[in-house]
Design a protein around this motif. Structure first.
Motif, PDB file in Angstrom:
ATOM      1  N   PHE A  46       0.824  -1.210   0.000  1.00 57.65           N
ATOM      2  CA  PHE A  46       0.000   0.000   0.000  1.00 57.65           C
ATOM      3  C   PHE A  46       0.860   1.264   0.000  1.00 57.65           C
ATOM      4  O   PHE A  46       0.520   2.263  -0.630  1.00 57.65           O
ATOM      5  N   ALA A  47       1.979   1.203   0.687  1.00 57.68           N
ATOM      6  CA  ALA A  47       2.844   2.386   0.777  1.00 57.68           C
ATOM      7  C   ALA A  47       3.518   2.711  -0.551  1.00 57.68           C
ATOM      8  O   ALA A  47       3.809   3.877  -0.837  1.00 57.68           O
ATOM      9  N   HIS A  48       3.753   1.691  -1.375  1.00 55.40           N
ATOM     10  CA  HIS A  48       4.587   1.892  -2.564  1.00 55.40           C
ATOM     11  C   HIS A  48       3.876   1.730  -3.900  1.00 55.40           C
ATOM     12  O   HIS A  48       4.399   2.185  -4.921  1.00 55.40           O
ATOM     13  N   ILE A  49       2.713   1.090  -3.934  1.00 58.69           N
ATOM     14  CA  ILE A  49       2.097   0.800  -5.238  1.00 58.69           C
ATOM     15  C   ILE A  49       1.769   2.082  -6.001  1.00 58.69           C
ATOM     16  O   ILE A  49       1.925   2.128  -7.231  1.00 58.69           O
ATOM     17  N   LEU A  90     -10.668  -3.615  -2.366  1.00 56.83           N
ATOM     18  CA  LEU A  90      -9.208  -3.618  -2.486  1.00 56.83           C
ATOM     19  C   LEU A  90      -8.783  -3.073  -3.846  1.00 56.83           C
ATOM     20  O   LEU A  90      -7.787  -2.331  -3.954  1.00 56.83           O
ATOM     21  N   GLN A  91      -9.510  -3.393  -4.879  1.00 56.22           N
ATOM     22  CA  GLN A  91      -9.227  -2.832  -6.200  1.00 56.22           C
ATOM     23  C   GLN A  91      -9.383  -1.313  -6.193  1.00 56.22           C
ATOM     24  O   GLN A  91      -8.563  -0.593  -6.764  1.00 56.22           O
ATOM     25  N   ASN A  92     -10.422  -0.844  -5.557  1.00 51.57           N
ATOM     26  CA  ASN A  92     -10.666   0.603  -5.494  1.00 51.57           C
ATOM     27  C   ASN A  92      -9.573   1.331  -4.720  1.00 51.57           C
ATOM     28  O   ASN A  92      -9.169   2.441  -5.099  1.00 51.57           O
ATOM     29  N   VAL A  93      -9.089   0.713  -3.639  1.00 51.91           N
ATOM     30  CA  VAL A  93      -7.993   1.305  -2.867  1.00 51.91           C
ATOM     31  C   VAL A  93      -6.756   1.456  -3.754  1.00 51.91           C
ATOM     32  O   VAL A  93      -6.113   2.513  -3.792  1.00 51.91           O
ATOM     33  N   GLN A  94      -6.424   0.404  -4.476  1.00 47.99           N
ATOM     34  CA  GLN A  94      -5.241   0.450  -5.343  1.00 47.99           C
ATOM     35  C   GLN A  94      -5.385   1.503  -6.435  1.00 47.99           C
ATOM     36  O   GLN A  94      -4.448   2.266  -6.718  1.00 47.99           O
ATOM     37  N   ARG A  95      -6.555   1.520  -7.054  1.00 50.00           N
ATOM     38  CA  ARG A  95      -6.775   2.477  -8.144  1.00 50.00           C
ATOM     39  C   ARG A  95      -6.617   3.915  -7.657  1.00 50.00           C
ATOM     40  O   ARG A  95      -6.003   4.751  -8.324  1.00 50.00           O
ATOM     41  N   LEU A  96      -7.148   4.192  -6.474  1.00 41.63           N
ATOM     42  CA  LEU A  96      -7.056   5.535  -5.914  1.00 41.63           C
ATOM     43  C   LEU A  96      -5.605   5.897  -5.589  1.00 41.63           C
ATOM     44  O   LEU A  96      -5.163   7.026  -5.834  1.00 41.63           O
ATOM     45  N   LEU A  97      -4.858   4.941  -5.059  1.00 36.53           N
ATOM     46  CA  LEU A  97      -3.454   5.199  -4.726  1.00 36.53           C
ATOM     47  C   LEU A  97      -2.643   5.545  -5.971  1.00 36.53           C
ATOM     48  O   LEU A  97      -1.778   6.432  -5.943  1.00 36.53           O
ATOM     49  N   VAL A  98      -2.909   4.845  -7.061  1.00 32.70           N
ATOM     50  CA  VAL A  98      -2.195   5.130  -8.302  1.00 32.70           C
ATOM     51  C   VAL A  98      -2.657   6.461  -8.891  1.00 32.70           C
ATOM     52  O   VAL A  98      -1.846   7.298  -9.299  1.00 32.70           O
TER      53      VAL A  98
END
Length: 223
Positions: A46-49, A90-98
């Motif tokens: 989560f910190a780096h993706i 979890l997909q939404n979290v990743q998408r937002l981080l990117v």
């Protein structure tokens, strides 16, 4: 051109490289590569993706990026900015981080990012390859007394727990992620063994969707 796949453990890297050895050769012939990168833990994932994915998307307009952490565990993130309870969240979290690491004029780059996950963890692939797992465990017992499709295990009893129980039963020891996963997946001759059961029931819809996305983008079949 590369597909960069970020995972959260060394066994994921070794296992995927083993499972995809033939596919990687076919991709290479078409000028593509797959690089599986370990971000060491789900917290570090989560910190780096976000910055890592944005960097790769920005560096080459043809490169692809996939986020592939384990869905398990979820409880330790419940009170954080990364809270999620299922694959979609979890997909939404990743998408937002990117997205947060892309500039305003780079929003279209998200089309080359695919957020996914091992549901509930990497060992779902071992349950999918149950005949190969049984061969490696050196037993004639009929394995498969778990939820079907295999991705539908739960947070209290994820695939890794099941695999560990099998190793304790048949090998009288704990499951060793980095060696045992490779030993099982090395036996898999075709990806169909992972994707479909003997009755042709789809076993890993989420994992197959991710693979199919890469196939669509590269034009190189995986199975």
């Amino acid at each position: 051109m590369k597909a960069w796949i970020y995972v959260d453990g060394p066994s994921d890297v070794m296992g995927l490289n083993t499972l995809w050895s033939d596919w990687r050769q076919r991709l290479k012939l078409k000028g593509w590569g797959i690089q599986v990168i370990d971000l060491q833990s789900k917290s570090k994932f989560f910190a780096h993706i976000g910055p890592r994915a944005a960097e790769k998307l920005r560096a080459d307009p043809k490169d692809l990026v996939v986020g592939l952490p384990d869905l398990y565990p979820v409880d330790i993130f419940r009170t954080t900015d990364f809270a999620h309870s299922n694959l979609l969240e979890l997909q939404n979290v990743q998408r937002l981080l990117v997205e947060n690491n892309l500039r305003e004029n780079e929003a279209n780059m998200l089309e080359r990012f695919f957020p996914s996950a091992f549901k509930h963890d990497f060992e779902v692939l071992l349950l999918s390859a149950k005949h190969r797992l049984r061969d490696h465990l050196q037993t004639s017992d009929e394995l498969g007394k778990w939820r079907q499709p295999v991705e539908e295990q739960n947070h209290d009893h994820p695939p890794k727990y099941i695999v560990n129980e099998l190793y304790r039963k048949y090998h009288k020891r704990k499951y060793r992620e980095t060696t045992d996963a490779v030993a099982v997946l090395r036996r898999v001759e075709k990806s169909e063994e992972i994707f479909y059961s003997d009755s042709r029931q789809l076993q890993c819809p989420a994992f197959k969707e991710m693979v199919d996305w890469i196939v669509e983008k590269t034009g190189v079949p995986a199975y």
